[in-house]
Design an enzyme around this catalytic site. Sequence first.
Site, short mmCIF file in Angstrom:
data_model
loop_
_atom_site.label_atom_id
_atom_site.label_comp_id
_atom_site.label_asym_id
_atom_site.label_seq_id
_atom_site.Cartn_x
_atom_site.Cartn_y
_atom_site.Cartn_z
N PHE A 97 -15.42 3.79 8.31
CA PHE A 97 -13.85 4.69 7.81
C PHE A 97 -13.84 4.25 5.72
CE2 PHE A 97 -13.66 -0.86 9.30
CZ PHE A 97 -13.27 -0.64 8.22
N ARG A 138 3.03 -6.29 8.96
CA ARG A 138 1.94 -4.78 9.47
C ARG A 138 3.69 -4.50 11.09
NH1 ARG A 138 -3.39 -7.06 8.31
NH2 ARG A 138 -3.93 -5.81 5.87
N LYS A 152 0.77 -1.38 -0.39
CA LYS A 152 0.04 0.02 0.00
C LYS A 152 0.78 1.28 -0.28
CE LYS A 152 -3.66 -2.18 2.37
NZ LYS A 152 -4.71 -2.18 3.48
N ASN A 160 -1.50 -0.14 7.33
CA ASN A 160 -1.46 -1.35 7.24
C ASN A 160 -0.05 -1.63 6.81
OD1 ASN A 160 -3.05 -1.95 6.47
ND2 ASN A 160 -4.34 -3.37 7.93
N THR A 192 -4.27 -7.19 11.51
CA THR A 192 -4.94 -5.73 10.74
C THR A 192 -4.79 -4.50 10.58
OG1 THR A 192 -7.23 -6.76 9.37
CG2 THR A 192 -7.01 -4.52 9.23
N ARG A 209 -1.00 -14.49 4.31
CA ARG A 209 -1.71 -13.96 5.70
C ARG A 209 -1.09 -14.05 6.75
NH1 ARG A 209 -6.41 -11.04 4.91
NH2 ARG A 209 -7.10 -11.64 6.13
N TYR A 215 -12.60 -2.49 -2.65
CA TYR A 215 -12.96 -2.27 -0.63
C TYR A 215 -14.55 -2.46 -1.44
CZ TYR A 215 -8.29 -2.43 1.02
OH TYR A 215 -6.67 -2.90 1.00
N GLU A 265 -9.69 -10.20 -6.76
CA GLU A 265 -8.58 -9.40 -7.06
C GLU A 265 -8.05 -9.46 -8.09
OE1 GLU A 265 -9.28 -9.29 -1.73
OE2 GLU A 265 -7.29 -10.05 -2.76
N HIS A 281 -1.57 -5.88 1.34
CA HIS A 281 -2.48 -6.61 1.77
C HIS A 281 -2.16 -7.95 1.33
CE1 HIS A 281 -6.80 -8.06 0.41
NE2 HIS A 281 -6.50 -7.86 -1.20
N1 ATP Z 1 -11.18 -0.15 12.50
C1 ATP Z 1 -10.29 0.59 10.92
N2 ATP Z 1 -10.08 1.90 10.77
C2 ATP Z 1 -9.78 2.44 9.23
N3 ATP Z 1 -9.02 1.67 8.64
C3 ATP Z 1 -9.04 0.39 8.92
C4 ATP Z 1 -10.52 -0.47 9.83
N4 ATP Z 1 -10.07 -1.89 9.96
C5 ATP Z 1 -9.91 -2.38 8.75
N5 ATP Z 1 -9.07 -0.49 7.93
C6 ATP Z 1 -8.88 -0.80 6.80
O1 ATP Z 1 -9.15 -1.38 5.65
C7 ATP Z 1 -8.17 -2.38 5.49
C8 ATP Z 1 -9.36 -3.86 5.12
O2 ATP Z 1 -10.48 -3.89 6.31
P1 ATP Z 1 -10.55 -5.70 6.34
O3 ATP Z 1 -10.84 -5.44 7.88
O4 ATP Z 1 -10.04 -6.40 5.16
O5 ATP Z 1 -8.45 -5.81 6.99
P2 ATP Z 1 -7.52 -7.47 6.12
O6 ATP Z 1 -8.03 -8.50 5.81
O7 ATP Z 1 -7.14 -7.40 7.85
O8 ATP Z 1 -6.70 -6.45 5.18
P3 ATP Z 1 -6.57 -6.36 3.40
O9 ATP Z 1 -8.24 -6.46 3.80
O10 ATP Z 1 -6.01 -5.03 2.57
O11 ATP Z 1 -5.62 -7.42 3.39
C9 ATP Z 1 -7.43 -2.28 6.29
O12 ATP Z 1 -6.99 -3.51 6.04
C10 ATP Z 1 -7.86 -1.48 6.94
O13 ATP Z 1 -6.15 -0.41 5.47
#
Ligand code: ATP
Length: 418
Positions: A189, A237, A142, A247, A223, A217, A181, A261, A250
């Site tokens: 958010f 991360r 990212k 973070n 996350t 993962r 997303y 994706e 992805h």
């Molecule tokens: N509470 C939050 N506040 C702000 N941003 C968030 C929050 N939770 C998730 N995100 C953002 O949205 C992305 C997607 O969230 P998800 O819950 O799918 O997490 P993930 O599966 O660990 O991450 P990714 O999909 O990026 O691999 C996160 O990687 C992060 O950048």
Amino acid sequence: MALKNCRLLSGFILGALAALIWPYISPTVNDLTAPPKDQDSSCQDADSLPEWRFLVSRVPFTDGDDQPALQLVFNVGNSMAKVVQSDSQVVVSAKEAVGALDVYEGATLTFTDQTYTVGAAADTRTAAAVACYRQSTFVMIKPDAMQRAGEVISRIEEIATLRIADMRLVALQPSMARLFYAEHSQRTFFEDLVSYVTSGPILAMRLVGPDAIKVWREALGPTDSNEARRSAPGSVRALFGTDKQRNAAHGSDSREAAGRELAFFFKDTVDGICSTSEPLTELSCLVLPHVLKDRALGSLWRSLHQHHDCTPARAELVRLNYIDAWRYATATLLPRTPPTPQQMDEMQSLLSGPAVSLHLKSSRPEETRSEFLHRFKDIIGPRNPAKARKAAVESIRANFGQTNTTSGVLCPWYDWLI
Ligand SMILES: Nc1ncnc2c1ncn2[C@@H]1O[C@H](COP(=O)(O)OP(=O)(O)OP(=O)(O)O)[C@@H](O)[C@H]1O
């Protein structure tokens, strides 16, 4: 008609020359290990499957080069593969040894005088085996971690069972980010997340390997980067991210997500992502296959950034075909004469696996293009890595080159003209 004859004739001549010199340059194989085993019990059937069959297409010599339906038959026991005509099972190519981890959908393999693109599994049993041993996952570095992209790539390269099978440096447009997303569209958010992932270039990658989704993962960590520093301190991360949102990287969380994706980023035509490249200010180079095989791409990327004040503005994983390799090796656009033995070595090096096409731009704010061009010789170093180690110790060739033909990078216009 005359044009078609001319194409046919040139195709024939190139083919004949290629067949003539192929025995001298056919790839040596150094990766004959059996595919690593997946823990999943559904993979037991795959274990007993002696041959994997894939649909395969020939990379044409000429535009009008028609081709029959072909299959790649890969013998799992001895890592030998051949191409057959699917309907009649007529053998098209002799058996060739290939790296056990190099056979997957999207891979390119060069046999005799032909380059082939591997397609989907040709039967259900192969599809099941591929699901066990060749899982693909989508990875995105990212915007917040792009300054340290080299280090993140090195983390990937440290995982021996994963292979970088595609790569593309792009800028996400807001429309694409919203689509990517979409599952979070109702979260508070969401708009912040869209702004964040569109705030700068991202590096999209496909990783292939057994259990790739889970393996990546785990390497990513939780996350929230703060939580990652507590519970998984060595994770990506924890090391490169800041908080819950910023973070660093992805990874797909399921097979379905990975398929969706990967299609977003690696289809031939993709809406909503654009190139980060500005060709007039950039210089191009090819990172040679041996660097990827040695798992040193991340460290080369880091060196460009940290020691040479330059940044990749475009990066794409490419698989050269035979004619491209010939052009690079002979330094001519229309190769007319057979390559010399040294050029054959060069072709062998170029065809031995995927390479990365990089466009580099200076990260010194005031530097003009001509100043960057002038500095480029110290960044890249002399063609001969042994000389580079004396004349330009910090240069890419001094640090990543081995021999004249495995010199780390090839920068055609620079090497030929300067
Ligand atoms: N509470 C939050 N506040 C702000 N941003 C968030 C929050 N939770 C998730 N995100 C953002 O949205 C992305 C997607 O969230 P998800 O819950 O799918 O997490 P993930 O599966 O660990 O991450 P990714 O999909 O990026 O691999 C996160 O990687 C992060 O950048």
